[in-house]
Design a protein around this motif. Structure first.
Motif, PDB file in Angstrom:
ATOM      1  N   ARG A   5      14.421   0.012  -2.010  1.00 30.79           N
ATOM      2  CA  ARG A   5      14.935  -0.420  -3.733  1.00 30.79           C
ATOM      3  C   ARG A   5      13.184  -0.106  -4.353  1.00 30.79           C
ATOM      4  O   ARG A   5      12.882   0.158  -5.538  1.00 30.79           O
ATOM      5  N   LEU A   6      12.239  -1.262  -3.322  1.00 30.37           N
ATOM      6  CA  LEU A   6      11.029  -1.129  -3.484  1.00 30.37           C
ATOM      7  C   LEU A   6      10.484  -0.145  -4.400  1.00 30.37           C
ATOM      8  O   LEU A   6       9.783  -0.022  -4.956  1.00 30.37           O
ATOM      9  N   ALA A   7      10.366   1.178  -3.205  1.00 27.86           N
ATOM     10  CA  ALA A   7      10.178   2.469  -3.481  1.00 27.86           C
ATOM     11  C   ALA A   7      11.166   2.725  -4.780  1.00 27.86           C
ATOM     12  O   ALA A   7       9.660   3.346  -5.748  1.00 27.86           O
ATOM     13  N   GLU A   8      12.247   3.137  -5.215  1.00 29.10           N
ATOM     14  CA  GLU A   8      12.470   3.313  -6.723  1.00 29.10           C
ATOM     15  C   GLU A   8      11.914   2.415  -7.494  1.00 29.10           C
ATOM     16  O   GLU A   8      11.671   2.622  -8.828  1.00 29.10           O
ATOM     17  N   LEU A   9      11.532   1.378  -7.302  1.00 34.16           N
ATOM     18  CA  LEU A   9      10.826   0.567  -8.516  1.00 34.16           C
ATOM     19  C   LEU A   9       9.658   0.643  -8.862  1.00 34.16           C
ATOM     20  O   LEU A   9       8.786   0.814 -10.207  1.00 34.16           O
ATOM     21  N   GLU A  10       9.214   1.471  -7.823  1.00 34.59           N
ATOM     22  CA  GLU A  10       7.548   1.757  -8.198  1.00 34.59           C
ATOM     23  C   GLU A  10       7.093   3.057  -8.702  1.00 34.59           C
ATOM     24  O   GLU A  10       6.844   2.969  -9.638  1.00 34.59           O
ATOM     25  N   LYS A  11       8.105   2.858  -8.451  1.00 37.16           N
ATOM     26  CA  LYS A  11       9.286   4.998  -8.768  1.00 37.16           C
ATOM     27  C   LYS A  11       8.749   5.001 -10.493  1.00 37.16           C
ATOM     28  O   LYS A  11       7.838   5.781 -11.298  1.00 37.16           O
ATOM     29  N   ASP A  12       9.770   3.496 -10.775  1.00 37.86           N
ATOM     30  CA  ASP A  12      10.018   3.462 -12.410  1.00 37.86           C
ATOM     31  C   ASP A  12       8.666   2.819 -13.119  1.00 37.86           C
ATOM     32  O   ASP A  12       8.592   3.161 -14.102  1.00 37.86           O
ATOM     33  N   LEU A  13       7.893   2.002 -12.397  1.00 39.78           N
ATOM     34  CA  LEU A  13       7.169   2.092 -12.822  1.00 39.78           C
ATOM     35  C   LEU A  13       6.099   2.560 -13.455  1.00 39.78           C
ATOM     36  O   LEU A  13       4.904   2.453 -13.968  1.00 39.78           O
ATOM     37  N   LEU A  14       5.427   3.546 -11.958  1.00 33.39           N
ATOM     38  CA  LEU A  14       4.443   4.279 -12.377  1.00 33.39           C
ATOM     39  C   LEU A  14       4.954   5.747 -13.702  1.00 33.39           C
ATOM     40  O   LEU A  14       3.910   5.746 -14.286  1.00 33.39           O
ATOM     41  N   ARG A  43       3.554  -3.919  -4.949  1.00 32.82           N
ATOM     42  CA  ARG A  43       2.997  -2.864  -3.571  1.00 32.82           C
ATOM     43  C   ARG A  43       2.818  -4.499  -2.327  1.00 32.82           C
ATOM     44  O   ARG A  43       2.171  -3.781  -1.058  1.00 32.82           O
ATOM     45  N   THR A  44       2.047  -5.825  -3.171  1.00 36.65           N
ATOM     46  CA  THR A  44       1.812  -6.675  -1.642  1.00 36.65           C
ATOM     47  C   THR A  44       3.591  -7.097  -1.167  1.00 36.65           C
ATOM     48  O   THR A  44       3.210  -7.307  -0.150  1.00 36.65           O
ATOM     49  N   LYS A  45       4.434  -7.105  -2.220  1.00 34.10           N
ATOM     50  CA  LYS A  45       5.838  -7.119  -0.864  1.00 34.10           C
ATOM     51  C   LYS A  45       6.310  -6.104  -0.333  1.00 34.10           C
ATOM     52  O   LYS A  45       6.263  -6.228   0.353  1.00 34.10           O
ATOM     53  N   GLN A  46       5.952  -5.112  -0.642  1.00 35.14           N
ATOM     54  CA  GLN A  46       5.654  -3.151   0.111  1.00 35.14           C
ATOM     55  C   GLN A  46       5.317  -4.692   2.063  1.00 35.14           C
ATOM     56  O   GLN A  46       6.015  -3.761   2.643  1.00 35.14           O
ATOM     57  N   ASP A  47       4.126  -4.492   1.395  1.00 38.81           N
ATOM     58  CA  ASP A  47       3.110  -4.735   2.803  1.00 38.81           C
ATOM     59  C   ASP A  47       4.047  -5.634   3.633  1.00 38.81           C
ATOM     60  O   ASP A  47       4.405  -5.815   4.381  1.00 38.81           O
ATOM     61  N   GLU A  48       3.701  -6.769   2.623  1.00 40.25           N
ATOM     62  CA  GLU A  48       5.129  -8.013   3.446  1.00 40.25           C
ATOM     63  C   GLU A  48       6.118  -7.573   3.781  1.00 40.25           C
ATOM     64  O   GLU A  48       6.222  -7.684   5.480  1.00 40.25           O
ATOM     65  N   ALA A  49       7.276  -7.124   3.218  1.00 38.65           N
ATOM     66  CA  ALA A  49       8.286  -6.835   4.321  1.00 38.65           C
ATOM     67  C   ALA A  49       8.386  -5.298   5.466  1.00 38.65           C
ATOM     68  O   ALA A  49       8.743  -5.509   6.786  1.00 38.65           O
ATOM     69  N   ALA A  50       7.437  -4.764   4.738  1.00 39.55           N
ATOM     70  CA  ALA A  50       6.685  -3.965   6.403  1.00 39.55           C
ATOM     71  C   ALA A  50       6.419  -4.375   7.402  1.00 39.55           C
ATOM     72  O   ALA A  50       7.033  -4.143   8.891  1.00 39.55           O
ATOM     73  N   ARG A  51       5.663  -5.304   7.463  1.00 40.93           N
ATOM     74  CA  ARG A  51       5.279  -6.141   8.242  1.00 40.93           C
ATOM     75  C   ARG A  51       6.491  -6.786   9.060  1.00 40.93           C
ATOM     76  O   ARG A  51       6.280  -7.360  10.251  1.00 40.93           O
ATOM     77  N   LEU A  52       7.463  -7.135   8.387  1.00 41.35           N
ATOM     78  CA  LEU A  52       8.432  -8.167   8.690  1.00 41.35           C
ATOM     79  C   LEU A  52       9.420  -7.268   9.243  1.00 41.35           C
ATOM     80  O   LEU A  52       9.743  -8.117  10.603  1.00 41.35           O
ATOM     81  N   ALA A  53       9.269  -6.139   9.023  1.00 37.73           N
ATOM     82  CA  ALA A  53      10.323  -5.751   9.467  1.00 37.73           C
ATOM     83  C   ALA A  53       9.989  -4.941  11.439  1.00 37.73           C
ATOM     84  O   ALA A  53      10.597  -4.773  12.282  1.00 37.73           O
ATOM     85  N   GLN A  54       8.659  -5.443  11.820  1.00 38.78           N
ATOM     86  CA  GLN A  54       8.615  -5.121  13.004  1.00 38.78           C
ATOM     87  C   GLN A  54       8.532  -6.242  13.690  1.00 38.78           C
ATOM     88  O   GLN A  54       7.948  -5.630  15.033  1.00 38.78           O
TER      89      GLN A  54
END
Length: 226
Positions: free
Chosen positions: A164-173, A199-210
């Motif tokens: 969903r964050l990727a979708e939001l990023e695409k829309d913002l671009l 993008r900061t939230k994306q990085d946080e979520a990716a770290r949390l997933a690990q």
């Protein structure tokens, strides 16, 4: 000056650059390797000592929220990323601190929770659930960011919402491209800021997933003085 690593430059003091400290640490490791093979090829960075400090103070029993204040972190998860311990250890240290503080407080301060108070408490946590995850604002406080969740530091992103964050990023671009074509300069500034937060939230979520999930259980009313 309030800096750990500084040196005299003529009659004044100056802060050492990161590269200077890095070279000094490298030379020290090379010298130590001559008598201790464990230092052979070892490299330290100035930032490593900040992580060591964070690990030592939390392992020593200091509550992690105080460690976060000492390190200048606004988010406890940032401090957790610095600490080289399992999340269970962090929770254990903090719980031990809370139990000790509670044992020192007068019995009269621990009143029984009424059904109405407990219902209000549960409702607060129900209302923290948003599309992208959970709002971490303190109990009893309203939303201070007009529900602009992506920009809010209180938003805890659920790792499953990364698509969903990727979708939001695409829309913002796409919106930024249109704003650039139309020369909407104020719109461009706002979109750039939102992209930075997203993008900061994306990085946080990716770290949390690990990281492994720590089950803290569900809050429940205290019976007596738990």
């Amino acid at each position: 000056m309030p800096f750990l690593l500084q040196r005299h430059l003529g009659t004044a003091c100056g802060v050492m650059s990161g590269a200077t400290v890095l070279n000094m640490l490298g030379r020290s490791c090379t010298e130590l390797a001559a008598t201790n093979s464990a230092f052979m090829g070892l490299k330290f960075t100035p930032h490593d000592f900040r992580r060591l400090f964070a690990t030592e103070i939390v392992n020593g029993g200091l509550p992690i929220h105080i460690g976060a204040a000492l390190l200048g972190h606004l988010d406890l998860r940032t401090t957790q990323g610095y600490v080289a311990v399992f999340a269970e250890d962090i929770v254990g240290h903090y719980q031990a601190f809370l139990n000790h503080r509670r044992s020192l407080r007068p019995e009269s301060e621990y009143g029984e929770v009424t059904p109405e108070e407990w219902a209000e408490f549960e409702e607060h946590f129900d209302k923290r659930k948003v599309e992208l995850g959970n709002c971490a604002r303190p109990y009893g406080t309203p939303c201070q960011h007009e529900h602009a969740c992506v920009r809010c530091p209180m938003l805890q992103i659920s790792p499953k919402m990364l698509p969903r964050l990727a979708e939001l990023e695409k829309d913002l671009l796409l919106r930024r491209k249109r704003a650039e074509e139309e020369q909407w300069l104020g719109e461009i500034d706002g979109i750039e800021l939102t992209l930075t937060f997203l993008r900061t939230k994306q990085d946080e979520a990716a770290r949390l997933a690990q990281r492994p999930v720590v089950d803290l259980g569900v809050p429940r009313p205290r019976s007596g003085r738990d």
